[in-house]
Design a protein around this motif. Structure first.
Motif, PDB file in Angstrom:
ATOM      1  N   GLY A  76     -65.878 -70.235   7.548  1.00 52.77           N
ATOM      2  CA  GLY A  76     -64.968 -70.212   8.679  1.00 52.77           C
ATOM      3  C   GLY A  76     -64.292 -71.556   8.845  1.00 52.77           C
ATOM      4  O   GLY A  76     -64.054 -72.273   7.869  1.00 52.77           O
ATOM      5  N   GLY A 228     -65.729 -68.058  12.730  1.00 57.14           N
ATOM      6  CA  GLY A 228     -66.227 -67.481  11.490  1.00 57.14           C
ATOM      7  C   GLY A 228     -67.662 -67.037  11.604  1.00 57.14           C
ATOM      8  O   GLY A 228     -68.117 -66.606  12.663  1.00 57.14           O
ATOM      9  N   THR A 229     -68.392 -67.191  10.510  1.00 58.32           N
ATOM     10  CA  THR A 229     -69.784 -66.763  10.442  1.00 58.32           C
ATOM     11  C   THR A 229     -70.692 -67.981  10.405  1.00 58.32           C
ATOM     12  O   THR A 229     -70.434 -68.945   9.688  1.00 58.32           O
ATOM     13  CB  THR A 229     -70.024 -65.917   9.175  1.00 58.32           C
ATOM     14  N   HIS A 238     -70.998 -63.965  14.422  1.00 57.52           N
ATOM     15  CA  HIS A 238     -69.655 -63.922  13.858  1.00 57.52           C
ATOM     16  C   HIS A 238     -68.664 -63.983  14.996  1.00 57.52           C
ATOM     17  O   HIS A 238     -68.756 -63.232  15.960  1.00 57.52           O
ATOM     18  CB  HIS A 238     -69.431 -62.631  13.068  1.00 57.52           C
ATOM     19  N   SER A 239     -67.712 -64.934  14.905  1.00 47.20           N
ATOM     20  CA  SER A 239     -66.670 -65.035  15.913  1.00 47.20           C
ATOM     21  C   SER A 239     -65.338 -64.636  15.288  1.00 47.20           C
ATOM     22  O   SER A 239     -65.134 -64.780  14.078  1.00 47.20           O
ATOM     23  CB  SER A 239     -66.565 -66.477  16.441  1.00 47.20           C
ATOM     24  N   SER A 241     -61.602 -64.775  13.976  1.00 50.89           N
ATOM     25  CA  SER A 241     -60.832 -65.872  13.419  1.00 50.89           C
ATOM     26  C   SER A 241     -59.498 -65.998  14.120  1.00 50.89           C
ATOM     27  O   SER A 241     -59.106 -65.136  14.887  1.00 50.89           O
ATOM     28  CB  SER A 241     -60.615 -65.667  11.920  1.00 50.89           C
TER      29      SER A 241
END
Length: 241
Positions: A76, A228-229, A238-239, A241
């Motif tokens: 990420g 990201g991860t 996980h967010s 992007s």
């Protein structure tokens, strides 16, 4: 999210013969009331007796903040908007280390941005691993157009499988892939990596401060954003992007 590292002598000047003692004092790291985090290097109080490598007391105090063991990025992006201090003998840094117990440089290090104080307009981004560490690290230098202390910039790394991108103010400046490493060297970045923020004083790279170096010397951090991860307290997240 953040914890503070403390000390100097027991880490041999943070393995760089540095002259600052990292503390958890509010005078060295605190929110400034205007929305930013300030990490401040100061001249040590006389008779403070902060033990320094290899002997004696450190002449300066500062702070080293890290997300080690708390937050790590797998793949990420990290954006850090910050204003970095300049002046001979200062070395402010925004960087990452592998979330592993391996000994440096086997754990991997990504320097998102470092400013050597006597080169105030230049930001360095570097990767360190086994066979290409220290002065042999692989990276780039960016001319900021003005001293890093004069304004905020967004320093970024995008970490993809087998590819690392550096950006400044959203502008791509360098990409590293395994094919660019010295022959036989290992790519050690396919793992979670935690973030560090610090202002070092003295040491092998920047040298010692001189009479023109101004203290207090402050890194002001407007924000840190991760996308990201990654891992938070050991749990994968996980967010968007």
């Amino acid at each position: 999210m953040w914890t503070t590292k403390v000390g100097n002598r027991e880490t041999q000047g943070w393995w760089n013969n540095e002259r600052q003692y990292y503390t958890d004092y509010r005078g060295n790291s605190a929110l400034n009331g205007a929305g930013s985090l300030d990490i401040t290097a100061r001249r040590a109080v006389r008779d403070s007796r902060h033990p320094c490598w290899p002997s004696g007391s450190c002449d300066y105090t500062s702070a080293r903040l890290t997300t080690e063991g708390r937050v790590a990025l797998g793949w990420g992006r990290i954006d850090v908007r910050a204003k970095l201090p300049t002046g001979r003998g200062l070395l402010p840094a925004i960087w990452m280390l592998g979330e592993t117990e391996e000994i440096w440089p086997a754990q991997g290090e990504i320097d998102i941005a470092e400013v050597v104080g006597h080169e105030p307009r230049t930001a360095y981004g570097t990767a360190h691993g086994p066979g290409y560490s220290g002065p042999d690290g692989i990276g780039h230098a960016v001319d900021l157009g003005a001293p890093a202390s004069s304004d905020y910039h967004v320093y970024s790394v995008v970490k993809e499988p087998y590819r690392i991108h550096w950006l400044v103010d959203g502008r791509p400046v360098y990409t590293l892939t395994p094919e660019m490493l010295p022959a036989g060297s290992l790519w050690v970045y396919e793992r979670g990596m935690h973030l560090l923020l610090n202002v070092a004083v003295g040491g092998d790279w920047p040298g010692d401060p001189d009479r023109r170096t101004r203290f207090p010397a402050t890194m002001s951090v407007d924000y840190v954003r991760m996308y990201g991860t990654g891992w938070i307290d050991g749990q994968m997240v996980h967010s968007p992007s």
